[in-house]
Design a protein around this motif. Structure first.
Motif, PDB file in Angstrom:
ATOM      1  N   LEU A 160       0.828  -1.205   0.000  1.00 19.97           N
ATOM      2  CA  LEU A 160       0.000   0.000   0.000  1.00 19.97           C
ATOM      3  C   LEU A 160       0.861   1.252   0.000  1.00 19.97           C
ATOM      4  O   LEU A 160       0.527   2.253  -0.638  1.00 19.97           O
ATOM      5  N   ALA A 161       2.003   1.198   0.699  1.00 19.07           N
ATOM      6  CA  ALA A 161       2.901   2.359   0.741  1.00 19.07           C
ATOM      7  C   ALA A 161       3.476   2.644  -0.644  1.00 19.07           C
ATOM      8  O   ALA A 161       3.513   3.805  -1.081  1.00 19.07           O
ATOM      9  N   LEU A 162       3.908   1.611  -1.348  1.00 20.85           N
ATOM     10  CA  LEU A 162       4.478   1.804  -2.680  1.00 20.85           C
ATOM     11  C   LEU A 162       3.416   2.228  -3.690  1.00 20.85           C
ATOM     12  O   LEU A 162       3.672   3.052  -4.569  1.00 20.85           O
ATOM     13  N   PHE A 163       2.219   1.689  -3.564  1.00 19.61           N
ATOM     14  CA  PHE A 163       1.132   2.119  -4.447  1.00 19.61           C
ATOM     15  C   PHE A 163       0.751   3.572  -4.174  1.00 19.61           C
ATOM     16  O   PHE A 163       0.394   4.317  -5.088  1.00 19.61           O
ATOM     17  N   ALA A 164       0.823   3.975  -2.912  1.00 25.99           N
ATOM     18  CA  ALA A 164       0.520   5.377  -2.561  1.00 25.99           C
ATOM     19  C   ALA A 164       1.543   6.314  -3.186  1.00 25.99           C
ATOM     20  O   ALA A 164       1.189   7.388  -3.702  1.00 25.99           O
ATOM     21  N   VAL A 165       2.824   5.934  -3.140  1.00 28.50           N
ATOM     22  CA  VAL A 165       3.873   6.757  -3.744  1.00 28.50           C
ATOM     23  C   VAL A 165       3.618   6.926  -5.243  1.00 28.50           C
ATOM     24  O   VAL A 165       3.724   8.034  -5.793  1.00 28.50           O
ATOM     25  N   ALA A 166       3.272   5.818  -5.905  1.00 32.63           N
ATOM     26  CA  ALA A 166       3.004   5.880  -7.348  1.00 32.63           C
ATOM     27  C   ALA A 166       1.788   6.751  -7.640  1.00 32.63           C
ATOM     28  O   ALA A 166       1.804   7.586  -8.557  1.00 32.63           O
ATOM     29  N   THR A 167       0.734   6.569  -6.862  1.00 35.67           N
ATOM     30  CA  THR A 167      -0.505   7.316  -7.088  1.00 35.67           C
ATOM     31  C   THR A 167      -0.296   8.812  -6.911  1.00 35.67           C
ATOM     32  O   THR A 167      -0.642   9.613  -7.784  1.00 35.67           O
ATOM     33  N   LEU A 168       0.269   9.200  -5.766  1.00 36.43           N
ATOM     34  CA  LEU A 168       0.454  10.622  -5.478  1.00 36.43           C
ATOM     35  C   LEU A 168       1.488  11.239  -6.410  1.00 36.43           C
ATOM     36  O   LEU A 168       1.345  12.394  -6.831  1.00 36.43           O
ATOM     37  N   GLY A 169       2.527  10.477  -6.743  1.00 35.86           N
ATOM     38  CA  GLY A 169       3.551  11.013  -7.630  1.00 35.86           C
ATOM     39  C   GLY A 169       3.016  11.308  -9.019  1.00 35.86           C
ATOM     40  O   GLY A 169       3.218  12.403  -9.561  1.00 35.86           O
TER      41      GLY A 169
END
Length: 211
Positions: free
Chosen positions: A154-163
């Motif tokens: 979830l942390a890595l998906f959040a980085v991708a999403t927000l980025g």
């Protein structure tokens, strides 16, 4: 035990999906353009920050299971969504009224300056955007690997999403600001004010169409 926190193939597939969705014109990108056109690049970037803060809130809520709560109590979700739609409609109508009332002098007091600050306006637009919660509750789950710990994924998906959202929204907002800088006459500024209002009303329609 898997050495990597995410499945590489699933993560690449998610990046591709998110890239397309981030740059597809929608309420957030339209609002970024409108803010950049009328208030400049600084306000556009603040609006982007506000929208991404709301995105992060929705992301955390979805990760904690709010998606199930929304499905159980859809009326609450609809109230939040309609409130945001009404707010964007109000901004659009005010922008058009301001442009139509303007005399021949330059329009040096844009309507969005009289509304809430750019960061808060962006937050309110995105927190009421149905696309956010629908995306995180419907699109994200298929990319999660149940055999891996959920938190790192979830942390890595959040980085991708927000980025990717930040890049896309900023591009739209700065593009709107660059276009606005080429105007000088009151007539063109008046037309721009009307254009801003139309963009905001379009954002509201896009938001409503997703309910």
């Amino acid at each position: 035990m898997n050495a990597l926190p995410v499945d590489p193939q699933l993560y690449l597939a998610y990046l591709g999906t998110m890239l397309v969705m981030a740059f597809t014109p929608g309420p957030a990108n339209v609002f970024a353009v409108a803010t950049g056109m009328q208030r400049g690049k600084g306000a556009a970037l603040l609006a982007v920050a506000g929208m991404n803060t709301a995105t992060f809130v929705w992301y955390c809520a979805a990760a904690l299971g709010l998606g199930a709560l929304v499905k159980a109590f859809p009326e609450v979700f609809r109230i939040i969504s309609y409130g945001g739609i009404i707010y964007v409609v109000w901004l659009g109508v005010q922008a058009i009224r301001h442009a139509l009332k303007a005399k021949d002098k330059a329009l040096d007091t844009p309507v969005l300056d009289k509304a809430r600050n750019a960061y808060l306006s962006g937050f309110l637009v995105q927190i009421a955007n149905p696309k956010a919660i629908l995306f995180f509750t419907a699109v994200l789950p298929p990319f999660l690997d149940i055999d891996r710990p959920p938190v790192p994924q979830l942390a890595l998906f959040a980085v991708a999403t927000l980025g990717l959202d930040t890049i896309a929204m900023s591009a739209y907002g700065l593009g709107g600001a660059a276009f606005a800088r080429h105007m000088s006459s009151a007539r063109f500024q008046r037309m721009f004010g009307i254009g801003v209002g139309v963009l905001l009303l379009t954002a509201a329609i896009l938001m409503a169409s997703r309910l």
